[in-house]
Scaffold this active site. Sequence first.
Site, PDB file in Angstrom:
ATOM      1  N   GLY A 185       6.415  -5.134   4.003  1.00 47.29           N
ATOM      2  CA  GLY A 185       7.211  -6.232   4.543  1.00 47.29           C
ATOM      3  C   GLY A 185       7.024  -7.484   3.686  1.00 47.29           C
TER       4      GLY A 185
ATOM      5  N   GLN B 241      11.485   3.390  42.399  1.00 51.85           N
ATOM      6  CA  GLN B 241      11.505   2.254  41.464  1.00 51.85           C
ATOM      7  C   GLN B 241      10.077   1.705  41.337  1.00 51.85           C
TER       8      GLN B 241
ATOM      9  N   ARG C 126      18.903  -6.983  42.077  1.00 51.22           N
ATOM     10  CA  ARG C 126      19.861  -5.888  42.193  1.00 51.22           C
ATOM     11  C   ARG C 126      19.754  -5.209  43.558  1.00 51.22           C
TER      12      ARG C 126
ATOM     13  N   ARG D 252       7.749   3.802  39.246  1.00 55.32           N
ATOM     14  CA  ARG D 252       8.009   3.748  37.799  1.00 55.32           C
ATOM     15  C   ARG D 252       7.608   2.382  37.236  1.00 55.32           C
TER      16      ARG D 252
ATOM     17  N   GLN E 238       0.839  -1.203   0.000  1.00 57.19           N
ATOM     18  CA  GLN E 238       0.000   0.000   0.000  1.00 57.19           C
ATOM     19  C   GLN E 238       0.878   1.259   0.000  1.00 57.19           C
ATOM     20  N   THR E 239       1.722   1.381   1.036  1.00 54.89           N
ATOM     21  CA  THR E 239       2.506   2.614   1.213  1.00 54.89           C
ATOM     22  C   THR E 239       3.463   2.858   0.043  1.00 54.89           C
TER      23      THR E 239
ATOM     24  N   GLU F 201       0.963   0.518  10.351  1.00 55.31           N
ATOM     25  CA  GLU F 201      -0.482   0.287  10.498  1.00 55.31           C
ATOM     26  C   GLU F 201      -1.180   1.559  10.962  1.00 55.31           C
TER      27      GLU F 201
ATOM     28  N   THR G 150       4.303   3.570  14.310  1.00 51.42           N
ATOM     29  CA  THR G 150       4.212   4.192  12.981  1.00 51.42           C
ATOM     30  C   THR G 150       3.431   3.314  12.007  1.00 51.42           C
TER      31      THR G 150
ATOM     32  N   GLY H 262      22.733   0.294  34.319  1.00 54.55           N
ATOM     33  CA  GLY H 262      23.717   0.062  33.253  1.00 54.55           C
ATOM     34  C   GLY H 262      23.497  -1.248  32.518  1.00 54.55           C
TER      35      GLY H 262
HETATM   36  C1  LIG Z   1      10.663 -16.675  11.405  1.00 59.00           C
HETATM   37  C2  LIG Z   1       9.227 -16.771  11.800  1.00 59.00           C
HETATM   38  C3  LIG Z   1       8.547 -17.956  11.420  1.00 59.00           C
HETATM   39  C4  LIG Z   1       7.128 -18.109  11.833  1.00 59.00           C
HETATM   40  C5  LIG Z   1       6.402 -18.833  10.807  1.00 59.00           C
HETATM   41  C6  LIG Z   1       4.997 -19.130  11.136  1.00 59.00           C
HETATM   42  C7  LIG Z   1       4.221 -19.350   9.895  1.00 59.00           C
HETATM   43  C8  LIG Z   1       2.827 -19.690  10.024  1.00 59.00           C
HETATM   44  C9  LIG Z   1       1.943 -18.783  10.797  1.00 59.00           C
HETATM   45  C10 LIG Z   1       0.530 -19.075  10.590  1.00 59.00           C
HETATM   46  C11 LIG Z   1      -0.256 -18.241  11.522  1.00 59.00           C
HETATM   47  C12 LIG Z   1      -1.567 -17.891  11.066  1.00 59.00           C
HETATM   48  C13 LIG Z   1      -2.297 -16.959  11.987  1.00 59.00           C
HETATM   49  C14 LIG Z   1      -2.484 -15.511  11.639  1.00 59.00           C
HETATM   50  C15 LIG Z   1      -1.294 -14.606  11.793  1.00 59.00           C
HETATM   51  C16 LIG Z   1      -1.621 -13.229  12.169  1.00 59.00           C
HETATM   52  C17 LIG Z   1      -0.387 -12.445  12.161  1.00 59.00           C
HETATM   53  C18 LIG Z   1      -0.617 -11.033  12.445  1.00 59.00           C
HETATM   54  C19 LIG Z   1       0.665 -10.303  12.423  1.00 59.00           C
HETATM   55  C20 LIG Z   1       0.533  -9.080  11.675  1.00 59.00           C
HETATM   56  C21 LIG Z   1       1.824  -8.338  11.686  1.00 59.00           C
HETATM   57  C22 LIG Z   1       1.699  -7.260  10.758  1.00 59.00           C
HETATM   58  C23 LIG Z   1       2.859  -6.358  10.773  1.00 59.00           C
HETATM   59  C24 LIG Z   1       2.339  -5.099  10.212  1.00 59.00           C
HETATM   60  C25 LIG Z   1       3.321  -4.369   9.412  1.00 59.00           C
HETATM   61  C26 LIG Z   1       2.795  -3.028   9.002  1.00 59.00           C
HETATM   62  C27 LIG Z   1       1.904  -3.021   7.819  1.00 59.00           C
HETATM   63  C28 LIG Z   1       1.443  -1.619   7.402  1.00 59.00           C
HETATM   64  O1  LIG Z   1       1.865  -0.627   7.906  1.00 59.00           O
HETATM   65  S1  LIG Z   1       0.308  -1.560   6.167  1.00 59.00           S
HETATM   66  C29 LIG Z   1      -0.019   0.123   5.847  1.00 59.00           C
HETATM   67  C30 LIG Z   1      -0.804   0.779   6.932  1.00 59.00           C
HETATM   68  N1  LIG Z   1      -1.194   2.085   6.544  1.00 59.00           N
HETATM   69  C31 LIG Z   1      -1.985   2.828   7.276  1.00 59.00           C
HETATM   70  O2  LIG Z   1      -2.391   2.439   8.352  1.00 59.00           O
HETATM   71  C32 LIG Z   1      -2.421   4.126   6.681  1.00 59.00           C
HETATM   72  C33 LIG Z   1      -3.119   5.018   7.658  1.00 59.00           C
HETATM   73  N2  LIG Z   1      -4.098   5.829   6.969  1.00 59.00           N
HETATM   74  C34 LIG Z   1      -5.423   5.528   6.936  1.00 59.00           C
HETATM   75  O3  LIG Z   1      -5.856   4.548   7.518  1.00 59.00           O
HETATM   76  C35 LIG Z   1      -6.325   6.477   6.197  1.00 59.00           C
HETATM   77  O4  LIG Z   1      -5.785   7.054   5.115  1.00 59.00           O
HETATM   78  C36 LIG Z   1      -6.934   7.528   7.108  1.00 59.00           C
HETATM   79  C37 LIG Z   1      -7.922   6.808   8.010  1.00 59.00           C
HETATM   80  C38 LIG Z   1      -5.910   8.221   7.975  1.00 59.00           C
HETATM   81  C39 LIG Z   1      -7.651   8.608   6.313  1.00 59.00           C
HETATM   82  O5  LIG Z   1      -8.425   8.023   5.349  1.00 59.00           O
HETATM   83  P1  LIG Z   1      -9.373   8.862   4.316  1.00 59.00           P
HETATM   84  O6  LIG Z   1      -8.626   9.984   3.770  1.00 59.00           O
HETATM   85  O7  LIG Z   1     -10.003   7.921   3.386  1.00 59.00           O
HETATM   86  O8  LIG Z   1     -10.443   9.258   5.265  1.00 59.00           O
HETATM   87  P2  LIG Z   1     -11.104  10.317   6.120  1.00 59.00           P
HETATM   88  O9  LIG Z   1     -11.671  11.403   5.246  1.00 59.00           O
HETATM   89  O10 LIG Z   1     -10.249  10.717   7.264  1.00 59.00           O
HETATM   90  O11 LIG Z   1     -12.255   9.381   6.576  1.00 59.00           O
HETATM   91  C40 LIG Z   1     -13.399   9.075   5.792  1.00 59.00           C
HETATM   92  C41 LIG Z   1     -14.331   8.266   6.635  1.00 59.00           C
HETATM   93  O12 LIG Z   1     -13.847   6.921   6.689  1.00 59.00           O
HETATM   94  C42 LIG Z   1     -13.710   6.530   8.050  1.00 59.00           C
HETATM   95  N3  LIG Z   1     -12.610   5.548   8.103  1.00 59.00           N
HETATM   96  C43 LIG Z   1     -11.314   5.772   7.890  1.00 59.00           C
HETATM   97  N4  LIG Z   1     -10.625   4.637   8.032  1.00 59.00           N
HETATM   98  C44 LIG Z   1     -11.516   3.676   8.298  1.00 59.00           C
HETATM   99  C45 LIG Z   1     -11.413   2.290   8.540  1.00 59.00           C
HETATM  100  N5  LIG Z   1     -10.225   1.665   8.551  1.00 59.00           N
HETATM  101  N6  LIG Z   1     -12.512   1.608   8.793  1.00 59.00           N
HETATM  102  C46 LIG Z   1     -13.720   2.223   8.823  1.00 59.00           C
HETATM  103  N7  LIG Z   1     -13.895   3.536   8.612  1.00 59.00           N
HETATM  104  C47 LIG Z   1     -12.799   4.258   8.350  1.00 59.00           C
HETATM  105  C48 LIG Z   1     -13.444   7.798   8.778  1.00 59.00           C
HETATM  106  O13 LIG Z   1     -13.740   7.658  10.139  1.00 59.00           O
HETATM  107  C49 LIG Z   1     -14.379   8.733   8.076  1.00 59.00           C
HETATM  108  O14 LIG Z   1     -15.674   8.503   8.555  1.00 59.00           O
HETATM  109  P3  LIG Z   1     -16.763   9.664   8.534  1.00 59.00           P
HETATM  110  O15 LIG Z   1     -16.166  10.797   9.329  1.00 59.00           O
HETATM  111  O16 LIG Z   1     -17.935   9.058   9.209  1.00 59.00           O
HETATM  112  O17 LIG Z   1     -16.998  10.041   7.111  1.00 59.00           O
HETATM  113  C1  LIG Z   2       8.692  -1.339   9.956  1.00 55.88           C
HETATM  114  C2  LIG Z   2       7.616  -0.864   9.024  1.00 55.88           C
HETATM  115  C3  LIG Z   2       6.886  -1.801   8.323  1.00 55.88           C
HETATM  116  C4  LIG Z   2       5.917  -1.392   7.408  1.00 55.88           C
HETATM  117  N1  LIG Z   2       5.235  -2.320   6.690  1.00 55.88           N
HETATM  118  C5  LIG Z   2       4.358  -1.921   5.731  1.00 55.88           C
HETATM  119  C6  LIG Z   2       3.685  -2.876   4.917  1.00 55.88           C
HETATM  120  O1  LIG Z   2       3.850  -4.089   5.061  1.00 55.88           O
HETATM  121  N2  LIG Z   2       2.870  -2.423   3.942  1.00 55.88           N
HETATM  122  C7  LIG Z   2       2.630  -1.106   3.755  1.00 55.88           C
HETATM  123  O2  LIG Z   2       1.876  -0.765   2.843  1.00 55.88           O
HETATM  124  N3  LIG Z   2       3.233  -0.172   4.533  1.00 55.88           N
HETATM  125  C8  LIG Z   2       4.089  -0.543   5.503  1.00 55.88           C
HETATM  126  N4  LIG Z   2       4.707   0.389   6.305  1.00 55.88           N
HETATM  127  C9  LIG Z   2       4.424   1.802   6.100  1.00 55.88           C
HETATM  128  C10 LIG Z   2       3.605   2.410   7.229  1.00 55.88           C
HETATM  129  O3  LIG Z   2       2.305   1.929   7.223  1.00 55.88           O
HETATM  130  C11 LIG Z   2       3.642   3.927   7.125  1.00 55.88           C
HETATM  131  O4  LIG Z   2       4.970   4.337   7.303  1.00 55.88           O
HETATM  132  C12 LIG Z   2       2.732   4.544   8.148  1.00 55.88           C
HETATM  133  O5  LIG Z   2       1.390   4.352   7.800  1.00 55.88           O
HETATM  134  C13 LIG Z   2       3.018   6.039   8.373  1.00 55.88           C
HETATM  135  O6  LIG Z   2       2.901   6.729   7.208  1.00 55.88           O
HETATM  136  P1  LIG Z   2       4.034   7.736   6.677  1.00 55.88           P
HETATM  137  O7  LIG Z   2       5.310   6.986   6.644  1.00 55.88           O
HETATM  138  O8  LIG Z   2       3.497   8.294   5.433  1.00 55.88           O
HETATM  139  O9  LIG Z   2       4.147   8.843   7.768  1.00 55.88           O
HETATM  140  P2  LIG Z   2       3.793  10.361   7.584  1.00 55.88           P
HETATM  141  O10 LIG Z   2       2.330  10.496   7.436  1.00 55.88           O
HETATM  142  O11 LIG Z   2       4.623  10.979   6.535  1.00 55.88           O
HETATM  143  O12 LIG Z   2       4.193  10.896   9.003  1.00 55.88           O
HETATM  144  C14 LIG Z   2       5.219  11.866   9.260  1.00 55.88           C
HETATM  145  C15 LIG Z   2       4.740  12.777  10.402  1.00 55.88           C
HETATM  146  O13 LIG Z   2       3.641  13.559   9.951  1.00 55.88           O
HETATM  147  C16 LIG Z   2       2.578  13.498  10.887  1.00 55.88           C
HETATM  148  N5  LIG Z   2       1.309  13.595  10.154  1.00 55.88           N
HETATM  149  C17 LIG Z   2       0.967  13.014   8.966  1.00 55.88           C
HETATM  150  N6  LIG Z   2      -0.294  13.319   8.631  1.00 55.88           N
HETATM  151  C18 LIG Z   2      -0.776  14.099   9.601  1.00 55.88           C
HETATM  152  C19 LIG Z   2      -2.035  14.736   9.825  1.00 55.88           C
HETATM  153  N7  LIG Z   2      -3.069  14.603   8.990  1.00 55.88           N
HETATM  154  N8  LIG Z   2      -2.193  15.479  10.935  1.00 55.88           N
HETATM  155  C20 LIG Z   2      -1.171  15.604  11.817  1.00 55.88           C
HETATM  156  N9  LIG Z   2       0.036  15.027  11.663  1.00 55.88           N
HETATM  157  C21 LIG Z   2       0.233  14.285  10.574  1.00 55.88           C
HETATM  158  C22 LIG Z   2       2.744  12.170  11.581  1.00 55.88           C
HETATM  159  O14 LIG Z   2       2.161  12.186  12.876  1.00 55.88           O
HETATM  160  C23 LIG Z   2       4.263  12.045  11.637  1.00 55.88           C
HETATM  161  O15 LIG Z   2       4.709  12.725  12.781  1.00 55.88           O
HETATM  162  C24 LIG Z   2       5.667  -0.004   7.228  1.00 55.88           C
HETATM  163  C25 LIG Z   2       6.393   0.933   7.960  1.00 55.88           C
HETATM  164  C26 LIG Z   2       7.354   0.512   8.859  1.00 55.88           C
HETATM  165  C27 LIG Z   2       8.143   1.541   9.621  1.00 55.88           C
END
Ligand SMILES: CCCCCCCCCCCCCCCCCCCCCCCCCCCC(=O)SCCNC(=O)CCNC(=O)[C@H](O)C(C)(C)COP(=O)(O)OP(=O)(O)OC[C@H]1O[C@@H](n2cnc3c(N)ncnc32)[C@H](O)[C@@H]1OP(=O)(O)O
Ligand SMILES: Cc1cc2nc3c(=O)[nH]c(=O)nc-3n(C[C@H](O)[C@H](O)[C@H](O)COP(=O)(O)OP(=O)(O)OC[C@H]3O[C@@H](n4cnc5c(N)ncnc54)[C@H](O)[C@@H]3O)c2cc1C
Length: 664
Positions: free
Chosen positions: A177, A330, A310, A333, A137-138, A424, A422, A401
């Site tokens: 990732g 301690q 300790r 905290r 996505q990002t 998700e 940061t 330390g």
């Molecule tokens: C070595 C190891 C071996 C092990 C092996 C094992 C193998 C087998 C395993 C098997 C196991 C199986 C079991 C399952 C495993 C589970 C594992 C889980 C682990 C998971 C780990 C994951 C790691 C994650 C890594 C990170 C990934 C990422 O980062 S992905 C990218 C994420 N990006 C973001 O989060 C972006 C953030 N931005 C946003 O979400 C949006 O842009 C925004 C919400 C900030 C703004 O959106 P927009 O501009 O559209 O909207 P806005 O105008 O603000 O809102 C409009 C209306 O929509 C509403 N809204 C917004 N978001 C949502 C939503 N999500 N849902 C519903 N509604 C939403 C918002 O409120 C507004 O509403 P109204 O005001 O009413 O209009």
């Molecule tokens: C370890 C790691 C793994 C990741 N894995 C994935 C993945 O698997 N898939 C994927 O798609 N992405 C992934 N990402 C990306 C991640 O989801 C984004 O980095 C995250 O959503 C933050 O977005 P950004 O980097 O654009 O931050 P930015 O939005 O650029 O943030 C920079 C600064 O601006 C501020 N800011 C931004 N917007 C606003 C606002 N509207 N109002 C006030 N302050 C604001 C923030 O608070 C922050 O301080 C990963 C990131 C990391 C670090």
Amino acid sequence: MEALDYHAEERRKAEFNLDEMKIVWAGSRRNYELSDRVARLVASDPVFRKDNRTMLTRKDLFKDTLRKAAHAWKRIIDLRLSEEEANMLRSYVDQPAFTDLHWGMFIPAIKGQGTSEQHEKWLPMAYKMQIIGCYAQTELGHGSNVQGLETTATFDPQTDEFDLHSPTLTSSKWWPGGLGKVSTHAVVYARLITGGQDHGVHGFIVQLRGLDDHLPLPGITVGDIGMKFGSGAYNSMDNGLLRFDHVRIPRNQMLMRVSQVTREGKFVQSDVPRQLVYGTMVYVRQTIVSDASCALARAVCIATRYSAVRRQFGSQNGGPEIQVIDYKTQQSRLFPLLASAYAFRFVGEWLKWLYTDVTQRLQANDFSTLPEAHACTAGLKSMTTSVTADAIEECRKLCGGHGYLSNSGLPELFAVYIPTCTYEGDNVVLLLQVARFLMKTVSQLGSGKKPVGTTAYMGRAEHLMQCRCEVEMAQDWLKPSTILEAFEARAVRMSIACAKSLGKFSNPEDGFAELSPDLVEVAIAHCQLIVVSKFLEKLQQDIPGKGVKRQLEILCNVYALHLLHKHLGDFVATGCITPNQGALANEQLRLLYAQVRPNAIALVDAFNYTDHYLGSILGCYDGNVYQKLYQEAWKDPLNDTVVPDGYLEYLRPILKQHIRTARL
Ligand SMILES: CCCCCCCCCCCCCCCCCCCCCCCCCCCC(=O)SCCNC(=O)CCNC(=O)[C@H](O)C(C)(C)COP(=O)(O)OP(=O)(O)OC[C@H]1O[C@@H](n2cnc3c(N)ncnc32)[C@H](O)[C@@H]1OP(=O)(O)O
Ligand SMILES: Cc1cc2nc3c(=O)[nH]c(=O)nc-3n(C[C@H](O)[C@H](O)[C@H](O)COP(=O)(O)OP(=O)(O)OC[C@H]3O[C@@H](n4cnc5c(N)ncnc54)[C@H](O)[C@@H]3O)c2cc1C
């Protein structure tokens, strides 16, 4: 011979039934037994060794991750582990890997946003790991602002295909990732263009690499983005970059549950809200909240056990010095962090329930609880990860330390944990989402629409705006209804004050931007109220075991009163409590710390963490810290030779020159 246990005396002091507390922590007896079995399985398997991880080069670490993942997968199949057990195994292996994204985001994205035909085609291959996917996505230019993504998916009615393209440098996918070196497929988020019209961001299943040779397919540029913070830590993950040069995919690879594109290229928006495109993020935010309690508990376990071993100062008549855990500073905290670990555990359980509930409703096309689920997952993800990240660092400092040594486990835990603030969703951006939801709820208060779920308290705004806290003595703060009302009153008063200030702006968006720091505080107050109220609800349940409920009551009070103490300004400024009542809360808090003290070691034992999982000499179960630190030091590669490499080239010339200069 019985093994030495330096914590034996501490363990004898416990005033509750440890086995029953372990079950409370695990959620049920069944969870406890499964989790215990899987933890031991991982701890006893040499392939899952991790004590040398921070010493490995990036390439070796990555290969080690591939090896562990392959071995884990084999164990899962050979032992026929259920999905739940496999997930436990994943957490106990404790090494971020491409498998997290495959199972945690790629599969859920297809499940949540795909049609039943798409499920039938893709899920069986994904479940067998015949294809491995990530969540792309990002981009380089946009992460938080998902609607600002630039990658395009243009429908070509001639060929019934989408043309995936990265039109600018900033449109390059960046961060996903598992993308860098492993994934064969990705769910790619791109702007859908049909007939020259832009329909916003949608998900597409795209094959990236050949299934036989693992080489990128034509038009695809893919690689790893480079080293990240800390040694070991998140560097086991191949976070990647990706560019498309007019890559073609069939029309049926657009995830079409939310909207469809017909054969003729017509865009059809179904009744399903467009926010479902964000559904995978909601799912993962919920899992991150559950995981927060584990990371926090781990740091707290290390700091608590070490603090009991300790000793500094205060020896009387040649007797032992004081255990640092007995210093009130301690305790003030550490114990709130211990209480927070339990609080996050219970709110995580509740959030899982809420998520399951909303998922079932969505399947039946009931979208009514989606805004609440979004607000709760976003807010709690933000709050719990920020607190946990800070707490891990605090635990490092609590260990003095030795906490800075890699083998304390705390530096790596910190480095691997902090990106949760940061990824998700940036924590501030997510709190602003919660604030929007709260302001909307406040604006509807007079309309007859009754707030429900976690905002139900706002329905009692009239009472909460004028109620007076009745605390007269410190112990009055132990009444659950007193605590709850103080937190509700603070949250509603802060919300309404902000809503009033917003009303003074002619353009609400300008007002929202101007007041955003205050809105973030409002969102935090609301989230803290949720955590406090879910802890109190937990205490309403039948909790068996001698003294177990009593300990949880103490921890719940510590959790609530330490927040009250920390945010005293909010509580007093909104008139919810008087400064004197704040002082009484603090007095009660000190008394509570004294009650936690004899139980502290047993309360962290209840997490049932193996030494393997803890990965910390300071936190080891038997508390034999000094001997282990000493032995470990000699294992460092620098100590392989008595005289270091480089002595002849660099040290000796300086030393010799020094002798000559001295003679002059
Ligand atoms: C070595 C190891 C071996 C092990 C092996 C094992 C193998 C087998 C395993 C098997 C196991 C199986 C079991 C399952 C495993 C589970 C594992 C889980 C682990 C998971 C780990 C994951 C790691 C994650 C890594 C990170 C990934 C990422 O980062 S992905 C990218 C994420 N990006 C973001 O989060 C972006 C953030 N931005 C946003 O979400 C949006 O842009 C925004 C919400 C900030 C703004 O959106 P927009 O501009 O559209 O909207 P806005 O105008 O603000 O809102 C409009 C209306 O929509 C509403 N809204 C917004 N978001 C949502 C939503 N999500 N849902 C519903 N509604 C939403 C918002 O409120 C507004 O509403 P109204 O005001 O009413 O209009
Ligand atoms: C370890 C790691 C793994 C990741 N894995 C994935 C993945 O698997 N898939 C994927 O798609 N992405 C992934 N990402 C990306 C991640 O989801 C984004 O980095 C995250 O959503 C933050 O977005 P950004 O980097 O654009 O931050 P930015 O939005 O650029 O943030 C920079 C600064 O601006 C501020 N800011 C931004 N917007 C606003 C606002 N509207 N109002 C006030 N302050 C604001 C923030 O608070 C922050 O301080 C990963 C990131 C990391 C670090």
